[in-house]
Design a protein around this motif. Structure first.
Motif, PDB file in Angstrom:
ATOM      1  N   PHE A   1       0.904  -1.315  -0.134  1.00  0.00           N
ATOM      2  CA  PHE A   1       0.063   0.082   0.115  1.00  0.00           C
ATOM      3  C   PHE A   1       0.853   1.151  -0.005  1.00  0.00           C
ATOM      4  N   SER A   2       0.407   2.243  -0.884  1.00  0.00           N
ATOM      5  CA  SER A   2       1.222   3.568  -0.838  1.00  0.00           C
ATOM      6  C   SER A   2       0.054   4.557  -1.187  1.00  0.00           C
ATOM      7  N   GLY A   3       0.624   6.033  -0.729  1.00  0.00           N
ATOM      8  CA  GLY A   3       0.116   7.116  -1.218  1.00  0.00           C
ATOM      9  C   GLY A   3      -0.987   7.570  -0.162  1.00  0.00           C
ATOM     10  N   ALA A   4      -1.112   6.842   1.207  1.00  0.00           N
ATOM     11  CA  ALA A   4      -1.989   7.646   2.234  1.00  0.00           C
ATOM     12  C   ALA A   4      -1.628   6.741   3.564  1.00  0.00           C
ATOM     13  N   THR A   5      -2.419   7.094   4.693  1.00  0.00           N
ATOM     14  CA  THR A   5      -2.039   6.443   5.866  1.00  0.00           C
ATOM     15  C   THR A   5      -2.552   5.152   5.803  1.00  0.00           C
ATOM     16  N   PHE A   6      -1.952   4.001   5.907  1.00  0.00           N
ATOM     17  CA  PHE A   6      -2.254   2.719   6.027  1.00  0.00           C
ATOM     18  C   PHE A   6      -3.216   2.438   7.088  1.00  0.00           C
ATOM     19  N   GLY A   7      -3.035   2.735   8.206  1.00  0.00           N
ATOM     20  CA  GLY A   7      -3.637   2.393   9.407  1.00  0.00           C
ATOM     21  C   GLY A   7      -5.203   2.961   9.283  1.00  0.00           C
ATOM     22  N   ASP A   8      -5.637   3.781   8.172  1.00  0.00           N
ATOM     23  CA  ASP A   8      -6.892   4.423   8.249  1.00  0.00           C
ATOM     24  C   ASP A   8      -7.598   3.327   7.166  1.00  0.00           C
TER      25      ASP A   8
ATOM     26  N   ASP B   1     -16.987 -17.889   3.526  1.00  0.00           N
ATOM     27  CA  ASP B   1     -17.176 -19.259   3.759  1.00  0.00           C
ATOM     28  C   ASP B   1     -16.133 -20.371   3.065  1.00  0.00           C
ATOM     29  N   SER B   2     -16.019 -19.884   1.646  1.00  0.00           N
ATOM     30  CA  SER B   2     -15.300 -20.391   0.770  1.00  0.00           C
ATOM     31  C   SER B   2     -13.938 -20.693   1.226  1.00  0.00           C
ATOM     32  N   VAL B   3     -13.356 -19.694   1.877  1.00  0.00           N
ATOM     33  CA  VAL B   3     -11.884 -19.888   2.318  1.00  0.00           C
ATOM     34  C   VAL B   3     -11.832 -19.733   3.865  1.00  0.00           C
ATOM     35  N   LYS B   4     -12.799 -19.668   4.601  1.00  0.00           N
ATOM     36  CA  LYS B   4     -12.695 -19.691   5.976  1.00  0.00           C
ATOM     37  C   LYS B   4     -12.072 -20.969   6.603  1.00  0.00           C
ATOM     38  N   GLY B   5     -11.111 -20.890   7.636  1.00  0.00           N
ATOM     39  CA  GLY B   5     -10.447 -22.007   8.083  1.00  0.00           C
ATOM     40  C   GLY B   5      -9.089 -22.337   7.576  1.00  0.00           C
ATOM     41  N   ARG B   6      -9.067 -21.989   6.089  1.00  0.00           N
ATOM     42  CA  ARG B   6      -7.846 -22.301   5.155  1.00  0.00           C
ATOM     43  C   ARG B   6      -7.265 -20.911   4.826  1.00  0.00           C
ATOM     44  N   SER B   7      -7.480 -19.673   5.172  1.00  0.00           N
ATOM     45  CA  SER B   7      -6.900 -18.621   4.908  1.00  0.00           C
ATOM     46  C   SER B   7      -6.803 -17.456   6.110  1.00  0.00           C
ATOM     47  N   THR B   8      -5.804 -16.825   5.912  1.00  0.00           N
ATOM     48  CA  THR B   8      -5.361 -15.907   7.174  1.00  0.00           C
ATOM     49  C   THR B   8      -5.075 -14.627   6.402  1.00  0.00           C
ATOM     50  N   ILE B   9      -5.684 -13.269   6.925  1.00  0.00           N
ATOM     51  CA  ILE B   9      -5.263 -12.438   6.427  1.00  0.00           C
ATOM     52  C   ILE B   9      -4.364 -11.310   7.525  1.00  0.00           C
ATOM     53  N   SER B  10      -3.361 -10.640   7.036  1.00  0.00           N
ATOM     54  CA  SER B  10      -2.544 -10.100   8.262  1.00  0.00           C
ATOM     55  C   SER B  10      -2.087  -8.951   7.552  1.00  0.00           C
ATOM     56  N   ARG B  11      -1.972  -8.050   8.455  1.00  0.00           N
ATOM     57  CA  ARG B  11      -1.411  -6.459   8.237  1.00  0.00           C
ATOM     58  C   ARG B  11      -0.114  -6.296   8.905  1.00  0.00           C
ATOM     59  N   GLU B  12       0.804  -5.806   8.244  1.00  0.00           N
ATOM     60  CA  GLU B  12       2.119  -5.341   8.613  1.00  0.00           C
ATOM     61  C   GLU B  12       1.996  -3.864   8.632  1.00  0.00           C
ATOM     62  N   ARG B  13       1.948  -3.332   9.721  1.00  0.00           N
ATOM     63  CA  ARG B  13       1.843  -1.934   9.672  1.00  0.00           C
ATOM     64  C   ARG B  13       3.060  -0.978   9.331  1.00  0.00           C
ATOM     65  N   ALA B  14       4.339  -1.636   9.733  1.00  0.00           N
ATOM     66  CA  ALA B  14       5.596  -0.898   9.452  1.00  0.00           C
ATOM     67  C   ALA B  14       5.575  -1.069   7.953  1.00  0.00           C
ATOM     68  N   LYS B  15       5.411  -2.074   7.286  1.00  0.00           N
ATOM     69  CA  LYS B  15       5.796  -2.349   5.956  1.00  0.00           C
ATOM     70  C   LYS B  15       4.737  -1.860   4.934  1.00  0.00           C
ATOM     71  N   TYR B  16       3.439  -1.508   5.580  1.00  0.00           N
ATOM     72  CA  TYR B  16       2.367  -1.100   4.655  1.00  0.00           C
ATOM     73  C   TYR B  16       1.846  -2.064   3.813  1.00  0.00           C
ATOM     74  N   THR B  17       1.707  -3.188   4.514  1.00  0.00           N
ATOM     75  CA  THR B  17       1.636  -4.400   3.455  1.00  0.00           C
ATOM     76  C   THR B  17       0.514  -5.362   4.250  1.00  0.00           C
ATOM     77  N   VAL B  18      -0.292  -5.905   3.485  1.00  0.00           N
ATOM     78  CA  VAL B  18      -1.403  -6.763   3.798  1.00  0.00           C
ATOM     79  C   VAL B  18      -1.029  -8.085   3.103  1.00  0.00           C
ATOM     80  N   ASN B  19      -1.286  -9.321   3.988  1.00  0.00           N
ATOM     81  CA  ASN B  19      -0.803 -10.335   3.270  1.00  0.00           C
ATOM     82  C   ASN B  19      -2.163 -11.484   3.466  1.00  0.00           C
ATOM     83  N   LEU B  20      -2.056 -12.324   2.497  1.00  0.00           N
ATOM     84  CA  LEU B  20      -3.158 -13.123   2.232  1.00  0.00           C
ATOM     85  C   LEU B  20      -2.457 -14.786   2.167  1.00  0.00           C
ATOM     86  N   GLN B  21      -2.693 -15.251   3.419  1.00  0.00           N
ATOM     87  CA  GLN B  21      -2.020 -16.566   3.456  1.00  0.00           C
ATOM     88  C   GLN B  21      -3.088 -17.642   3.096  1.00  0.00           C
TER      89      GLN B  21
END
Length: 129
Positions: free
Chosen positions: A24-31, A62-82
């Motif tokens: 993410f870039s161009g604004a405040t990620f935490g918002d 429901d199609s991905v629940k239990g198999r997927s995890t979304i995480s936010r790395e605030r310092a890196k302005y990055t969101v991940n989908l595992q």
């Protein structure tokens, strides 16, 4: 102006794992609420999951629940989908999307594409059986 760039797509075997990232870039990620959608061939784009900016709540389809995890790395302005335990039906182009939220703002339909005003270019995920 918010810009989103996905990475990490590729080919995986059924039962395997992949991790997608969205820079993410161009604004405040935490918002921003950060969501993932996907679009399989000849199908409509569908909601996969979201991480909210305040409190960090995550919600999944429901199609991905239990198999997927979304995480936010605030310092890196990055969101991940595992994604684990991949299935051939997970094959799609995956998009990240962003929506600015107010701390005490109103509710919205987070599963709707129209709720988001910034989108990445997409990352292909192919799962072979």
């Amino acid at each position: 102006q918010v810009q989103l760039v996905e990475s990490g797509g590729g080919v995986a075997q059924a039962g395997g794992s992949l991790r997608l990232s969205c820079k993410f870039s161009g604004a405040t990620f935490g918002d921003y609420a950060m969501a993932w959608f996907r679009q399989a061939p000849a199908k409509e784009r569908e909601f996969v999951g979201i991480v909210r900016p305040f409190g960090g709540d995550t919600l999944y389809a429901d199609s991905v629940k239990g198999r997927s995890t979304i995480s936010r790395e605030r310092a890196k302005y990055t969101v991940n989908l595992q994604m684990n335990s991949l299935r051939p039906e997970d094959t799609a182009v995956y998009y990240c999307a962003a929506r600015r939220e107010q701390l005490f703002g109103g509710s919205y339909d987070y599963r709707s594409q129209s709720a988001y005003n910034a989108w990445g270019q997409g990352a292909q995920v192919t799962v072979s059986s």
